[in-house]
Each structure stands twice: as C-alpha cells, then as structure tokens.
Design an enzyme around this catalytic site. Structure first.
Site, mmCIF file in Angstrom:
data_model
loop_
_atom_site.group_PDB
_atom_site.id
_atom_site.type_symbol
_atom_site.label_atom_id
_atom_site.label_comp_id
_atom_site.label_asym_id
_atom_site.label_seq_id
_atom_site.Cartn_x
_atom_site.Cartn_y
_atom_site.Cartn_z
ATOM 1 N N HIS A 142 48.362 22.002 42.933
ATOM 2 C CA HIS A 142 47.425 20.950 42.561
ATOM 3 C C HIS A 142 47.190 20.706 41.133
ATOM 4 O O HIS A 142 47.275 21.594 40.450
ATOM 5 C CB HIS A 142 45.997 21.176 43.209
ATOM 6 C CG HIS A 142 45.998 21.257 44.549
ATOM 7 N ND1 HIS A 142 44.724 21.623 45.183
ATOM 8 C CD2 HIS A 142 46.642 20.639 45.598
ATOM 9 C CE1 HIS A 142 44.856 21.493 46.581
ATOM 10 N NE2 HIS A 142 46.110 20.699 46.944
ATOM 11 N N SER B 246 45.975 26.154 43.858
ATOM 12 C CA SER B 246 45.165 24.972 43.411
ATOM 13 C C SER B 246 44.550 25.656 42.081
ATOM 14 O O SER B 246 45.502 26.393 41.341
ATOM 15 C CB SER B 246 44.009 24.299 44.316
ATOM 16 O OG SER B 246 43.307 23.545 43.675
ATOM 17 N N ASP C 105 42.694 22.261 51.410
ATOM 18 C CA ASP C 105 44.052 21.929 51.583
ATOM 19 C C ASP C 105 44.846 22.941 51.764
ATOM 20 O O ASP C 105 44.834 24.083 51.228
ATOM 21 C CB ASP C 105 44.399 21.172 50.160
ATOM 22 C CG ASP C 105 45.956 20.271 50.694
ATOM 23 O OD1 ASP C 105 46.384 20.028 49.529
ATOM 24 O OD2 ASP C 105 45.878 19.964 51.543
#
Lengths: 287, 204
Positions: free
Chosen positions: B37, B10, B130
């Site tokens: 992400h 991310s 996540d």
C-alpha cells in the site's frame, strides 16, 4: 515449434471450473458483440472477469450463461452491465505532473500552429477534458483549439457534456490543479450548487463530445495531439497495437500522443514510429 | 510445485520487505509479485531502494510484461495490479478496494484464479483488512497461505484479519519468512529441472 523461454514450462494450472468460466465469459462477450456491437473480446481478461463476476454476484443470477441469456433479452440489464464494463474512474488534473509537462514541453510547440485539433480518446465523464480546457485557457490558446472528446459509452458522454461533478471532490481537484501549475484560482472555473459543482460553460465552447469506439470505429480527422490516458491498459496486446495504429493514422507528423503514467508503446510494435518527448509523463511525438 | 508468490503488505512494509527480500537469491526460481500500500503520488522509491539492497532483481511492474523467475514485481502507485491467464501483468484504475489502490485483494484474487494451488500467498504487517478476502480465495483454490506472526508485525491488524478469515498454513515470525521461501523453492527447483529436461527432450 514455438517454445517460450521461461522456466514455467507448463501452462498455468488447469482447473475445470475455471476453464468452463473462461468459456462462458468468451461466449458472453461474443453475445454482447453480436447483439449490441460493443466489442470487448480483446480487452484484458482479468479485469473484465472481475467486473462480470461482480455483476453476477449482485444480480442474483446463477451463472455467466444465465447472465448471457439475460443480456440478450433484457436491454436495460445489458446497459447496467455496459456501465460496469466502461472504466469510469477519473479526476480533474489527474497526475498533475503530466499537466505541468504539457505546459512546459507541448504547449510551446502547439502555439506555433495556426489552428489546433486535440482528441481526448476515451474521455469518460470528462474531468480530464475540462482540465485540458482550463490549461489551454490559461496558456492563451483556447480560442484556436478544437477539442474532440469521445467515448464509446453514450451515458458517460452525456455526463461529460454536463460538466457537473460532486462537490466532495473539489478539495482534491483544487490540490491537483495547483500541483499541475494552475495559474489562477480553481474556483474561477466553477460555481457550487448544493452538492455539486458546475463547470463554467466557457470551457465547453470549443469542445465537441461524440460517441466513438476505439475498437470498432475508424479515423475521423487529423490531430495535433491525442490524449488517451489509462484506456490502453484495459486492452490486450493485439488491441493495443490496433489502437496505436489508429492513433498513428490520426496524427500529423511531429504531433503528440499522451498516454497514462504507466502505459507504454513497448509491446505494440509501433514504438519506432514515435520519439519520446517525456518518458516519465509518457508523452510521445509521431516521427 | 509452486509457480508464483504473491505478497500483500501495508504499514511497516519497508522493514518487513527489507527483512525478507534480501534473503532471496538472484536465481530464485519463481516470480514474486507484491502489493505494498502506497500513497497515490508515491514514486518508485521503494522498489528502487529494495533493488539496491537485494540480490534478486526488484522492479515496478510494467503493464503487459510476463511475470518471470528471478524478479520481484511491485504494483505501481494508484493502479491495481492483476495477473492474466498467460501470466502477464495487467494494470487497472478501477475504484479503490478496501480504500486501497493498489489493493491486495485484487492481486490475490486474480493470482488465485491463474495459479490455483500452485500459489503461495503471504500477508505481512498492515493496518487494514485488505488481503483477507484474497488470501481466502487462495486457500479455496488449494494454495499455500502464510501470514506474518502479528507479534512481530509493526501493524498487526492485517495479519490478524487474515488469520481470522481463512486457514493459514504457516504463521511465521518475520525473520523466518525469507528462509522459509528459499527452502520451499529449493524443493521446487528440483522438480522443475526434471520437467525442463523432459520438455527439452520432447521438443528436440
């Protein structure tokens, strides 16, 4: 003998528990087809499995086989699973660049027709249908258009007919509308009521909402444009080919097919029947 | 013998991936599939940029394409990336998972299902949780779990959450991850070559 040219020569590792689960899933999909007529058997499996396992985990049932038994004998439970399996994530003016390209490259051609038929296949709860309707109004051709908006899920079609959406999304939709080249003010097209927005009923005048299943139903008319975005990704290759063939049979020559921003005709076997109007926004024209 | 690598990253991804991917040779023997992400309106800048600085082929995943060696696949913006039993790549537009689409958990869970213990799962820098559930699934199926040492991460939340979620086989500083993968897959290649020769013999 058919030899796949990849250095992963063996099939992906086998695991007895997974093998059994896969068998159970196939049996479940077969049961759904035999009992209710919805054919999910050729959908892309990874996504189907996630949805099925999710419902399994929150239903308190012990196995997929038990769930199969339940869906055969408990229709309301089946309807819940059916909603899980219908892919409903959509938004107004999703992928604004698609709508901009539509305005620029497709509408001028459609304007030359006396009467225009547009099919929104897999329209879900209708957000993208109403987006098209707004665009047609602003381009001044709404009155000579008939839109057919179809989906296999009856509940979802009923929602689409209402044209009522949660107010929490309005800011995002307004932003999308503007980026899509909207010529007016997005608020002209709805009125707010408590925690919802109600789309203007003038948008609905030339839209027919109907049940239609892309897997099992056939051609119902000849279209000038078919919009089917982010539906094909849920089908396996064979089913994608079948659906593209259905679209080919439903399109006039020189008319348009619009797919989702990461979808392609590449693996369907019909890519040579279309020319590309816009690669980035996945707009094609039947040759 | 591993068959695939999945990576989740991310915040801090450009630098982290910019450190790892250029170390991979053009004939790296197994596919690498990545969820970074990104905002829903991102274009494919990241994969194009990395492709220009890497020897290995880097591209955005096309739906229905087979995941093959020598290629690094990125999930496109605003779609989840899944792996099918036949090792082809699928997209979906289901709801965001852990507020993300693409979601790392979605990739990792479907990958664990397909590759079982022949999978390497890697969590890098990020400001989200996540990927933790997904990495746990990979470990449950017997796969190899690797996490970037939080001290070397631009955003430490994601690696820390992964470490807390499941047994991690290797916590590595960023600059050691690329060489680790190259090394582990060199050993991969040796055993694969003998398999190909054997298969070739059988189909002759």
């Amino acid at each position: 003998m058919d030899v796949q040219v990849t250095s992963n020569q063996q099939p992906a590792t086998s695991n007895p528990q997974h093998e059994n689960e896969n068998i159970e899933i196939n049996l479940l999909l077969e049961a759904i087809y035999l009992k209710y007529g919805y054919d999910f058997r050729e959908y892309a499996k990874a996504h189907m499995k996630r949805r099925i396992m999710h419902r399994l985990s929150i239903s308190g049932l012990d196995s997929i086989s038990e769930m199969q038994n339940r869906i055969l004998n408990d229709q309301p439970f089946f309807e819940v699973l059916l909603l899980d399996l219908s892919i409903n994530t959509t938004e107004m003016f999703r992928d604004p660049s698609f709508y901009r390209t539509l305005r620029k490259e497709v509408i001028p051609v459609l304007k030359s027709y006396q009467y225009i038929k547009i099919w929104h296949a897999g329209c879900s709860t209708g957000e993208e249908v109403y987006s098209t309707a707004i665009l047609l109004k602003e381009e001044g051709i709404y009155d000579k258009v008939q839109i057919y908006a179809t989906d296999f899920n009856h509940k979802v079609i009923e929602k689409a007919k209402e044209g009522v959406y949660p107010i929490e999304f309005i800011k995002e939709y307004t932003h999308n509308y503007q980026k899509a080249g909207g010529q007016g003010s997005f608020s002209d097209y709805y009125r707010a009521m408590y925690d919802s927005v109600i789309l203007d009923k003038s948008l609905k005048e030339n839209i027919v909402f109907a049940d239609h299943n892309l897997v099992t139903d056939r051609v119902f008319g000849e279209m000038n444009m078919i919009i089917c975005r982010n539906v094909l990704i849920y089908f396996n290759r064979k089913l994608q080919s079948n659906v593209i063939e259905l679209f080919l049979d439903s399109l006039c020559h020189g008319c348009f097919l619009c797919l989702g921003s990461k979808e392609s005709l590449r693996f369907t076997g019909y890519s040579d029947k279309f020319e590309t109007v816009n690669e980035k926004d996945r707009i094609f024209k039947k040759k | 013998m591993y068959k695939a690598i999945v990576i989740g990253v991310s915040a801090g991804g450009i630098d982290a991936l910019g450190s790892i991917l250029p170390t991979l040779p053009v004939d790296f023997p197994i596919p690498v599939i990545i969820v970074q992400h990104i905002s829903p309106v991102s274009d494919s800048f990241l994969s194009k940029h990395l492709n220009s600085i890497c020897r290995i082929n880097v591209k955005e995943a096309d739906e229905k394409e087979m995941a093959i060696p020598g290629v690094v696949y990125f999930a496109p913006a605003n779609y989840h990336l899944l792996i099918e039993e036949d090792e082809t790549l699928s997209l979906s537009v289901e709801d965001r998972v852990n507020y993300a689409r693409p979601s790392i958990d979605v990739l990792f869970e479907t990958a664990a299902y397909v590759y079982n213990k022949k999978l390497i799962g890697i969590i890098l820098s990020g400001a989200s949780k996540d990927g933790s559930e997904g990495l746990k699934k990979i470990k449950e199926q017997g796969g190899l779990t690797v996490v970037q040492d939080p001290e070397t991460a631009e955003a430490e939340m994601m690696p820390k959450a992964a470490i807390a979620a499941t047994k991690i086989d290797h916590i590595l500083p960023l600059n050691k991850i690329g060489p680790f993968l190259v090394d582990i897959c060199k050993r991969n290649r040796k055993s694969q070559t003998s398999t190909i020769l054997h298969q070739g013999f059988l189909s002759a």
